[in-house]
Motif scaffolding. Structure first.
Motif: not given
Length: 256
Positions: A14-20, A43-46
């Motif tokens: 993170r921050p990542r654009t894939s693997g969300l 482990h959370i993105d959104i």
């Protein structure tokens, strides 16, 4: 991570654009959200405030601010967007998002019928205010969309400015890309992937077997959504081959 293990997959950081990992909050209290974040935050993105729950959630502003204090994007479920739209309150929806500091927005048509050109118009308008996620697929199990149509809709919505397209499944995982039993419509998924980049699709996968299917098909950096707060750690372990279901997935050879 807590240990040094060889033969681990290259999980994007993170921050990542894939693997969300998109988590669905269907009504956590602020204290429950704090406890959940204390364990699962890395482990959370959104965070999605599911369907229309934000309308009836006490202390909504405080909850949103809590999530934002962890640098987590928060958005209202697509059903709320549709509730505003069917009441001819699209501008009120924009104002509400701005008032609450929401800069991720979901455009969906799972509960109401919106001409597709009009839906793409809403996507384009909302990109002026933030990041747009658009959901493809109906919440009506009897409404079967053929694969070519899924591809056509996804391509058009990405072209209109959506950052990701969400493959509909509802919170139960029994419509859209799944059969009523929860079984993946494998032919549909694989055909979609011949035309739409995997990193641009957020697969709603609330059930463990569904998460496993996409991890095996696409890899540990697949985008998965509608994950229950209590399942984030378990799913992350499964992503990286530390759950029985995926134990052999990344090993070069069996241990002695």
């Amino acid at each position: 991570m807590n240990f040094n293990l060889s033969q681990m997959p290259d999980r994007f950081a993170r921050p990542r654009t894939s693997g969300l990992t998109m988590v669905m909050d269907k009504g956590l209290s602020i204290n429950e959200a704090k406890n959940f974040l204390s364990v699962s935050y890395p482990h959370i993105d959104i965070i999605k405030l599911g369907f229309g729950t934000s309308y009836v959630t006490p202390d909504l502003r405080a909850k949103i601010e809590l999530y934002k204090s962890y640098d987590l994007p928060v958005y209202f479920g697509g059903t709320l967007f549709e509730a505003f739209l069917i009441r001819n309150q699209f501008e009120d929806y924009i104002s509400t998002c701005r008032d609450f500091g929401i800069d991720y927005m979901e455009v969906s048509d799972g509960s109401i019928t919106i001409p597709h050109a009009e839906k793409c118009g809403y996507i384009e308008k909302l990109t002026k205010y933030g990041t747009v996620l658009s959901e493809v697929g109906s919440k009506d199990a009897a409404h079967i969309i053929p694969p070519y149509k899924w591809i056509e809709l996804m391509r058009a919505e990405l072209g209109a400015g959506a950052e990701y397209v969400i493959a509909e499944a509802r919170e139960a995982g029994n419509v859209g890309i799944y059969r009523g039993s929860g079984e993946v419509r494998e032919g549909l998924v694989q055909e979609i992937l011949t035309q739409i980049p995997a990193e641009k699709i957020l697969w709603e996968a609330p059930q463990k077997a569904q998460q496993l299917y996409f991890i095996e098909l696409i890899g540990c950096n697949v985008n998965l959504g509608n994950i229950a707060p209590t399942e984030v750690i378990a799913m992350e372990a499964m992503r990286v081959g530390l759950r029985g279901d995926t134990f052999d997935l990344y090993l070069d050879k069996k241990p002695l």
